[in-house]
Design a protein around this motif. Structure first.
Motif, PDB file in Angstrom:
ATOM      1  N   GLY A  18       0.650  -0.942   0.087  1.00 43.52           N
ATOM      2  CA  GLY A  18      -0.096   0.618  -0.549  1.00 43.52           C
ATOM      3  C   GLY A  18       0.744   1.630  -0.050  1.00 43.52           C
ATOM      4  N   GLN A  19       1.779   1.647   0.756  1.00 46.97           N
ATOM      5  CA  GLN A  19       2.694   2.582   0.811  1.00 46.97           C
ATOM      6  C   GLN A  19       3.787   2.590  -0.590  1.00 46.97           C
ATOM      7  OE1 GLN A  19       5.051   2.504   4.792  1.00 46.97           O
ATOM      8  NE2 GLN A  19       2.799   3.038   5.632  1.00 46.97           N
ATOM      9  N   GLY A  20       3.897   1.578  -1.536  1.00 46.34           N
ATOM     10  CA  GLY A  20       4.533   1.608  -3.291  1.00 46.34           C
ATOM     11  C   GLY A  20       6.567   1.111  -2.270  1.00 46.34           C
ATOM     12  N   VAL A  21       6.288   0.806  -1.026  1.00 51.20           N
ATOM     13  CA  VAL A  21       7.547  -0.444  -0.786  1.00 51.20           C
ATOM     14  C   VAL A  21       7.810  -1.499  -1.192  1.00 51.20           C
ATOM     15  CG1 VAL A  21       9.649  -1.325   0.817  1.00 51.20           C
ATOM     16  CG2 VAL A  21       7.531   0.732   1.347  1.00 51.20           C
ATOM     17  N   LEU A  22       6.867  -2.080  -1.690  1.00 51.49           N
ATOM     18  CA  LEU A  22       6.636  -3.208  -3.201  1.00 51.49           C
ATOM     19  C   LEU A  22       5.515  -3.227  -3.916  1.00 51.49           C
ATOM     20  CD1 LEU A  22       7.969  -6.020   0.234  1.00 51.49           C
ATOM     21  CD2 LEU A  22       8.936  -5.259  -1.405  1.00 51.49           C
ATOM     22  N   THR A  23       5.981  -3.721  -4.954  1.00 52.57           N
ATOM     23  CA  THR A  23       4.690  -4.514  -5.513  1.00 52.57           C
ATOM     24  C   THR A  23       4.165  -5.935  -5.300  1.00 52.57           C
ATOM     25  OG1 THR A  23       5.731  -5.996  -7.694  1.00 52.57           O
ATOM     26  CG2 THR A  23       6.014  -3.690  -7.689  1.00 52.57           C
ATOM     27  N   ALA A  24       2.704  -5.922  -5.975  1.00 54.11           N
ATOM     28  CA  ALA A  24       2.253  -7.308  -5.049  1.00 54.11           C
ATOM     29  C   ALA A  24       3.353  -8.090  -5.021  1.00 54.11           C
ATOM     30  CB  ALA A  24       1.021  -7.190  -5.741  1.00 54.11           C
ATOM     31  N   GLU A  25       4.217  -8.441  -6.524  1.00 51.34           N
ATOM     32  CA  GLU A  25       4.295  -9.756  -6.528  1.00 51.34           C
ATOM     33  C   GLU A  25       5.618  -9.649  -6.169  1.00 51.34           C
ATOM     34  OE1 GLU A  25       3.675  -7.205  -8.842  1.00 51.34           O
ATOM     35  OE2 GLU A  25       1.711  -8.304 -10.147  1.00 51.34           O
ATOM     36  N   GLN A  26       6.886  -8.592  -5.813  1.00 55.26           N
ATOM     37  CA  GLN A  26       7.466  -9.028  -4.840  1.00 55.26           C
ATOM     38  C   GLN A  26       7.334  -8.977  -3.549  1.00 55.26           C
ATOM     39  OE1 GLN A  26       8.137  -4.568  -5.236  1.00 55.26           O
ATOM     40  NE2 GLN A  26      10.285  -5.322  -6.266  1.00 55.26           N
ATOM     41  N   ALA A  27       6.100  -8.803  -2.903  1.00 54.94           N
ATOM     42  CA  ALA A  27       5.836  -9.200  -2.072  1.00 54.94           C
ATOM     43  C   ALA A  27       5.554 -10.652  -1.624  1.00 54.94           C
ATOM     44  CB  ALA A  27       4.274  -8.328  -1.398  1.00 54.94           C
ATOM     45  N   ASP A  28       4.552 -10.920  -2.621  1.00 54.78           N
ATOM     46  CA  ASP A  28       4.528 -12.766  -2.710  1.00 54.78           C
ATOM     47  C   ASP A  28       5.780 -13.434  -2.883  1.00 54.78           C
ATOM     48  OD1 ASP A  28       1.742 -11.939  -2.433  1.00 54.78           O
ATOM     49  OD2 ASP A  28       1.472 -12.138  -4.514  1.00 54.78           O
ATOM     50  N   GLU A  29       6.968 -12.731  -3.462  1.00 57.88           N
ATOM     51  CA  GLU A  29       8.062 -13.678  -3.493  1.00 57.88           C
ATOM     52  C   GLU A  29       8.957 -13.990  -2.213  1.00 57.88           C
ATOM     53  OE1 GLU A  29      10.520 -12.102  -6.568  1.00 57.88           O
ATOM     54  OE2 GLU A  29       9.225 -12.651  -8.417  1.00 57.88           O
ATOM     55  N   LEU A  30       8.760 -12.254  -1.194  1.00 55.76           N
ATOM     56  CA  LEU A  30       8.764 -12.596  -0.611  1.00 55.76           C
ATOM     57  C   LEU A  30       8.463 -13.493   0.899  1.00 55.76           C
ATOM     58  CD1 LEU A  30       9.962  -8.673   0.586  1.00 55.76           C
ATOM     59  CD2 LEU A  30      12.321 -10.078   0.059  1.00 55.76           C
ATOM     60  N   ALA A  31       7.047 -13.358   0.803  1.00 58.63           N
ATOM     61  CA  ALA A  31       6.681 -13.925   1.938  1.00 58.63           C
ATOM     62  C   ALA A  31       6.769 -15.621   1.370  1.00 58.63           C
ATOM     63  CB  ALA A  31       5.276 -13.671   1.469  1.00 58.63           C
ATOM     64  N   GLU A  32       6.602 -15.838   0.067  1.00 59.52           N
ATOM     65  CA  GLU A  32       7.267 -17.510  -0.494  1.00 59.52           C
ATOM     66  C   GLU A  32       8.276 -17.496   0.095  1.00 59.52           C
ATOM     67  OE1 GLU A  32       6.032 -21.012  -3.201  1.00 59.52           O
ATOM     68  OE2 GLU A  32       5.535 -19.089  -2.838  1.00 59.52           O
ATOM     69  N   SER A  33       9.542 -16.883  -0.234  1.00 57.69           N
ATOM     70  CA  SER A  33      11.177 -16.799   0.717  1.00 57.69           C
ATOM     71  C   SER A  33      10.473 -17.433   1.591  1.00 57.69           C
ATOM     72  CB  SER A  33      11.910 -15.839  -0.253  1.00 57.69           C
ATOM     73  OG  SER A  33      12.763 -16.186   0.911  1.00 57.69           O
ATOM     74  N   ALA A  34      10.563 -16.338   2.660  1.00 59.11           N
ATOM     75  CA  ALA A  34       9.665 -15.890   3.708  1.00 59.11           C
ATOM     76  C   ALA A  34      10.108 -17.462   4.348  1.00 59.11           C
ATOM     77  CB  ALA A  34       9.788 -15.116   4.763  1.00 59.11           C
ATOM     78  N   TYR A  35       8.546 -17.741   3.965  1.00 60.45           N
ATOM     79  CA  TYR A  35       7.845 -19.403   4.001  1.00 60.45           C
ATOM     80  C   TYR A  35       9.238 -20.794   4.081  1.00 60.45           C
ATOM     81  CZ  TYR A  35       4.923 -23.230   4.439  1.00 60.45           C
ATOM     82  OH  TYR A  35       3.888 -24.751   4.523  1.00 60.45           O
ATOM     83  N   ALA A  37      12.353 -20.515   3.994  1.00 59.39           N
ATOM     84  CA  ALA A  37      12.845 -20.470   4.986  1.00 59.39           C
ATOM     85  C   ALA A  37      12.951 -20.839   7.247  1.00 59.39           C
ATOM     86  CB  ALA A  37      13.681 -19.217   4.803  1.00 59.39           C
ATOM     87  N   ASN A  38      11.568 -20.936   7.036  1.00 54.83           N
ATOM     88  CA  ASN A  38      10.879 -20.868   8.373  1.00 54.83           C
ATOM     89  C   ASN A  38      11.452 -19.620   9.110  1.00 54.83           C
ATOM     90  OD1 ASN A  38       9.412 -21.782  10.071  1.00 54.83           O
ATOM     91  ND2 ASN A  38      10.872 -22.904  10.786  1.00 54.83           N
ATOM     92  N   GLU A  39      11.017 -18.635   8.558  1.00 57.40           N
ATOM     93  CA  GLU A  39      11.144 -17.019   8.964  1.00 57.40           C
ATOM     94  C   GLU A  39      10.455 -16.374   8.638  1.00 57.40           C
ATOM     95  OE1 GLU A  39      15.428 -15.188   7.787  1.00 57.40           O
ATOM     96  OE2 GLU A  39      14.735 -14.784   5.473  1.00 57.40           O
ATOM     97  N   ALA A  40      10.843 -15.368   9.533  1.00 59.52           N
ATOM     98  CA  ALA A  40      10.210 -14.483   9.458  1.00 59.52           C
ATOM     99  C   ALA A  40       9.401 -13.106   8.307  1.00 59.52           C
ATOM    100  CB  ALA A  40      10.081 -13.398  10.451  1.00 59.52           C
ATOM    101  N   PHE A  41       9.385 -12.412   7.672  1.00 60.74           N
ATOM    102  CA  PHE A  41       8.246 -11.593   6.379  1.00 60.74           C
ATOM    103  C   PHE A  41       9.350 -10.730   6.746  1.00 60.74           C
ATOM    104  CE2 PHE A  41       6.349  -8.090   4.302  1.00 60.74           C
ATOM    105  CZ  PHE A  41       6.925  -9.076   2.895  1.00 60.74           C
ATOM    106  N   SER A  42       9.774 -10.138   7.847  1.00 57.68           N
ATOM    107  CA  SER A  42      10.608  -9.219   7.570  1.00 57.68           C
ATOM    108  C   SER A  42      11.634  -9.445   7.673  1.00 57.68           C
ATOM    109  CB  SER A  42      10.097  -8.565   9.744  1.00 57.68           C
ATOM    110  OG  SER A  42      10.471  -9.607  10.289  1.00 57.68           O
ATOM    111  N   TYR A  43      12.572 -10.556   7.850  1.00 54.79           N
ATOM    112  CA  TYR A  43      13.629 -11.307   7.583  1.00 54.79           C
ATOM    113  C   TYR A  43      14.144 -11.161   6.550  1.00 54.79           C
ATOM    114  CZ  TYR A  43      13.746 -11.794  12.624  1.00 54.79           C
ATOM    115  OH  TYR A  43      13.568 -11.415  14.514  1.00 54.79           O
ATOM    116  N   ALA A  44      13.277 -10.877   5.270  1.00 60.01           N
ATOM    117  CA  ALA A  44      12.932 -11.690   3.958  1.00 60.01           C
ATOM    118  C   ALA A  44      13.191  -9.973   3.523  1.00 60.01           C
ATOM    119  CB  ALA A  44      12.065 -12.484   3.453  1.00 60.01           C
ATOM    120  N   LEU A  45      12.451  -9.407   4.009  1.00 59.97           N
ATOM    121  CA  LEU A  45      12.414  -7.709   3.724  1.00 59.97           C
ATOM    122  C   LEU A  45      14.287  -7.667   3.254  1.00 59.97           C
ATOM    123  CD1 LEU A  45      10.722  -6.012   2.632  1.00 59.97           C
ATOM    124  CD2 LEU A  45      10.378  -5.348   5.370  1.00 59.97           C
TER     125      LEU A  45
END
Length: 181
Positions: A18-35, A37-45
Motif C-alpha cells: 500500500g505504501q509502494g515499497v513493494l509490488t504485490a509480486e515482490q511481496a508474494d515472492e518475499l512471503a514465499e521465500s520467508a515461508y 526458509a521458516n523465517e519471519a517476513f521482515s527478515y526476508a524483506l
C-alpha cells in the motif's frame, strides 16, 4: 475491543504494498521465500534489501503505533529468561526486553500475530507491550541469548551415544561367532 487489534488490521505485507515499497509480486515472492526458509517476513524483506532494518522499524512503528526501541549497544539481562519457553520466542521472533510489575515488554521486527499474542499471554500473562526494533538486532539477540537447549548443562544426550556404542560393540562380537559356525 482487543487492545492489540491495531496489529491485525493489515498485514505488514499489505502495508508495504500500500505504501509502494513493494509490488504485490515482490511481496508474494518475499512471503514465499520467508515461508520456505521458516523465517519471519521482515527478515526476508531486509535480507533482500528492500528496506534497511531501521527503515523497517520506523514503518512498523508508524503504521502499527508502536514505539521504537533502538537495540544498538543494548545490554541484555538473561536472568529474565529463566523459566521461559524458548521455543515460543524463536517461533514468533519476540525478544523479552523488560518486566515492569506484571507487564512484560518485547522487541519485535514486525507486529505480533494473534497466535503470537495468545501464546505470550499464556506464558507471560495478559499485560504485554511491544516495541518495534531493528530486525537484524532482534534476530541476533534472540540467537545469542535465548537458549533452546543448554548443551553444556544437559548431558543426557551423551547416554544415547554410549548406549548405541555398546550395542554396536555387542553386535560386532556376536557376528564373528555366527560367521565361524
Amino acid at each position: 475491543m482487543d487492545r492489540y487489534e491495531r496489529f491485525y488490521r493489515r498485514s505488514l505485507r499489505d502495508v508495504l504494498v500500500g505504501q509502494g515499497v513493494l509490488t504485490a509480486e515482490q511481496a508474494d515472492e518475499l512471503a514465499e521465500s520467508a515461508y520456505e526458509a521458516n523465517e519471519a517476513f521482515s527478515y526476508a524483506l531486509v535480507d533482500a534489501g528492500y528496506l534497511s532494518p531501521w527503515e523497517l522499524a520506523t514503518v512498523v512503528a508508524g503504521y502499527y503505533q508502536m514505539p521504537v526501541l533502538p537495540l544498538v549497544g543494548y545490554e541484555y539481562d538473561t536472568d529474565m529468561l529463566e523459566g521461559v519457553a524458548a521455543a515460543e520466542l524463536f517461533q514468533y521472533q519476540v525478544l523479552p526486553v523488560g518486566r515492569y510489575g506484571r507487564t512484560w515488554t518485547f522487541a519485535v521486527a514486525e507486529p505480533p500475530t494473534r497466535e503470537c499474542i495468545a501464546a505470550l499471554k499464556e506464558t507471560f500473562g495478559p499485560a504485554l507491550f511491544f516495541f518495534a526494533a531493528d530486525a537484524e538486532l532482534v534476530k541476533t539477540l534472540i540467537t545469542e541469548h535465548v537458549k533452546v537447549v543448554d548443551a553444556a548443562g544437559d548431558t543426557t544426550w551423551k547416554s544415547l551415544f554410549d548406549d548405541a556404542d555398546q550395542l554396536v560393540q555387542q553386535q560386532l562380537v556376536i557376528e564373528p561367532e555366527e560367521n565361524a559356525a
